[in-house]
Design a protein around this motif. Structure first.
Motif, short mmCIF file in Angstrom:
data_model
loop_
_atom_site.label_atom_id
_atom_site.label_comp_id
_atom_site.label_asym_id
_atom_site.label_seq_id
_atom_site.Cartn_x
_atom_site.Cartn_y
_atom_site.Cartn_z
N ILE A 40 0.85 -1.19 0.00
CA ILE A 40 0.00 0.00 0.00
C ILE A 40 0.89 1.24 0.00
N GLU A 41 0.77 2.05 -1.05
CA GLU A 41 1.57 3.27 -1.11
C GLU A 41 0.86 4.42 -0.40
N PHE A 42 -0.41 4.65 -0.73
CA PHE A 42 -1.21 5.60 0.05
C PHE A 42 -2.70 5.33 -0.17
N VAL A 43 -3.50 5.94 0.70
CA VAL A 43 -4.94 5.68 0.72
C VAL A 43 -5.70 7.01 0.71
N THR A 44 -6.73 7.10 -0.12
CA THR A 44 -7.61 8.27 -0.12
C THR A 44 -9.06 7.79 -0.02
N GLY A 45 -9.96 8.71 0.20
CA GLY A 45 -11.37 8.34 0.28
C GLY A 45 -12.28 9.53 0.09
N ARG A 46 -13.54 9.24 -0.23
CA ARG A 46 -14.51 10.32 -0.39
C ARG A 46 -15.93 9.75 -0.28
N VAL A 47 -16.87 10.66 0.02
CA VAL A 47 -18.29 10.34 -0.05
C VAL A 47 -18.84 11.06 -1.27
N LYS A 48 -19.61 10.36 -2.06
CA LYS A 48 -20.18 10.95 -3.27
C LYS A 48 -21.02 12.17 -2.91
N LYS A 49 -20.92 13.22 -3.71
CA LYS A 49 -21.71 14.42 -3.46
C LYS A 49 -23.18 14.15 -3.79
N VAL A 50 -24.05 14.89 -3.13
CA VAL A 50 -25.49 14.71 -3.32
C VAL A 50 -25.86 14.83 -4.80
N ALA A 51 -25.31 15.85 -5.48
CA ALA A 51 -25.65 16.06 -6.89
C ALA A 51 -25.23 14.86 -7.73
N SER A 52 -24.07 14.27 -7.43
CA SER A 52 -23.59 13.11 -8.18
C SER A 52 -24.45 11.89 -7.92
N ILE A 53 -24.92 11.74 -6.68
CA ILE A 53 -25.79 10.61 -6.35
C ILE A 53 -27.12 10.72 -7.11
N ILE A 54 -27.70 11.91 -7.09
CA ILE A 54 -28.98 12.13 -7.79
C ILE A 54 -28.82 11.93 -9.29
N ASP A 55 -27.70 12.43 -9.84
CA ASP A 55 -27.44 12.27 -11.27
C ASP A 55 -27.32 10.80 -11.63
N PRO A 63 -34.95 4.43 -8.11
CA PRO A 63 -35.85 5.22 -7.26
C PRO A 63 -35.08 5.78 -6.06
N PHE A 64 -35.46 6.94 -5.61
CA PHE A 64 -34.77 7.57 -4.48
C PHE A 64 -34.77 6.69 -3.23
N ASP A 65 -35.84 5.93 -3.02
CA ASP A 65 -35.89 5.09 -1.82
C ASP A 65 -35.04 3.83 -1.96
N LYS A 66 -34.40 3.64 -3.12
CA LYS A 66 -33.53 2.48 -3.34
C LYS A 66 -32.06 2.88 -3.51
N ILE A 67 -31.78 4.16 -3.31
CA ILE A 67 -30.43 4.67 -3.54
C ILE A 67 -29.38 3.93 -2.70
N GLU A 68 -29.61 3.78 -1.42
CA GLU A 68 -28.63 3.13 -0.55
C GLU A 68 -28.44 1.66 -0.90
N GLU A 69 -29.46 1.06 -1.44
CA GLU A 69 -29.42 -0.35 -1.79
C GLU A 69 -28.75 -0.60 -3.14
N LEU A 70 -28.94 0.31 -4.09
CA LEU A 70 -28.52 0.06 -5.46
C LEU A 70 -27.31 0.88 -5.94
N ILE A 71 -26.97 1.95 -5.23
CA ILE A 71 -25.75 2.68 -5.57
C ILE A 71 -24.66 2.24 -4.61
N GLU A 72 -23.68 1.53 -5.16
CA GLU A 72 -22.71 0.84 -4.31
C GLU A 72 -21.48 1.67 -3.96
N ASP A 73 -21.32 2.81 -4.61
CA ASP A 73 -20.09 3.59 -4.39
C ASP A 73 -20.35 4.95 -3.75
N ILE A 74 -21.40 5.05 -2.94
CA ILE A 74 -21.63 6.31 -2.22
C ILE A 74 -20.42 6.60 -1.33
N ALA A 75 -19.97 5.56 -0.63
CA ALA A 75 -18.71 5.65 0.13
C ALA A 75 -17.64 4.94 -0.67
N GLY A 76 -16.49 5.56 -0.79
CA GLY A 76 -15.42 4.92 -1.56
C GLY A 76 -14.05 5.27 -1.03
#
Length: 263
Positions: A40-55, A63-76
């Motif tokens: 491991i050389e280095f590690v970074t991370g981010r949470v997807k922005k709201v606009a990117s999630i909606i897009d 559907p908005f009520d399925k976002i946490e279930e179907l979008i797998e890279d909100i946290a990365g």
């Protein structure tokens, strides 16, 4: 209204990113502390922005009520390696944690199966438990593992794709494809000299450790001797430093330890 709720929903995702970054940075430090090569050389991370999630939800008809279930890279998080060979080592380290502090859900190998755009990376989707004031929450997160060369290309490509959306000019795409091949060639060349690089790095770490021990021992001796008595020790050290002979430095360090044990 939903955007406000989504912002609240993202709080544990930020917590997950920070915890995962800390764990893999600590793993890197454990290799270094044991004077071992770290994949491991280095590690970074981010949470997807709201606009990117909606897009993304709109593009994939989620559907908005399925976002946490179907979008797998909100946290990365992204783990960078010096060599392509290190990627397999990191994958193995992650899988060793399966069912301990994370759960591997799926894998996507874009290294063996490079995307048409030239994108190369290894993705692992995990389910990660977070402790919140409301209790444990299981969230999905994506771990990307790639070399420094792959990451450089992907960062540039991402910026351009964001600028042009789905309308990347053909000449820009062609240049990106050529750059992707150049990055691939760089990783190939680095693989050829990997052993030489590792030897050099090991030698540097070894020398730094010996020098650190010498300074510590000299300081301990200086507390018990006058400055005049220490002049010879200082002169010997600087002479050996200029010679850059690790074996002579080690012998000098042993002599310092012997002098300390006599006091």
């Amino acid at each position: 209204m939903y955007t406000v709720n989504l912002k609240q929903t993202l709080i544990p995702y930020g917590q997950a990113v920070e915890e995962l970054k800390l764990k893999f940075k600590a793993l890197r430090q454990s290799f270094i502390a044991n004077e071992e090569y770290s994949p491991i050389e280095f590690v970074t991370g981010r949470v997807k922005k709201v606009a990117s999630i909606i897009d993304k939800a709109k593009r994939k008809n989620i559907p908005f009520d399925k976002i946490e279930e179907l979008i797998e890279d909100i946290a990365g998080i992204r783990i960078m390696c010096q060599f392509e060979e290190d990627i397999n080592t990191v994958i193995s380290l992650i899988k060793q944690r399966h069912k301990k502090d994370l759960f591997v859900i799926k894998e996507r190998d874009y290294i063996t199966n490079m995307k048409p755009s030239g994108y190369k990376s290894y993705h692992i989707i995990i389910r990660y438990p977070i402790q919140t004031p409301q209790g444990e929450k299981q969230i999905l997160a994506e771990i990307q593992i790639r070399t420094l060369a792959m990451n450089f290309w992907a960062t540039i490509e991402h910026s351009l794709r964001y600028k042009y959306k789905q309308n990347m000019p053909a000449d820009i795409q062609n240049r990106l494809n050529k750059a992707a091949m150049a990055a691939y060639k760089l990783d190939e060349e680095m693989a050829q000299i990997r052993e030489e690089v590792l030897k050099s790095q090991k030698g540097f770490v070894e020398e730094a450790t010996v020098i650190g021990d010498i300074f510590n021992n000299i300081q301990n001796l200086a507390d018990k001797h006058t400055a005049e008595n220490m002049n010879g020790i200082y002169e010997t050290f600087w002479k050996l430093w200029e010679e850059n002979d690790i074996n002579k430095l080690k012998e000098f360090d042993k002599n310092l330890l012997h002098s300390l044990s006599e006091k």
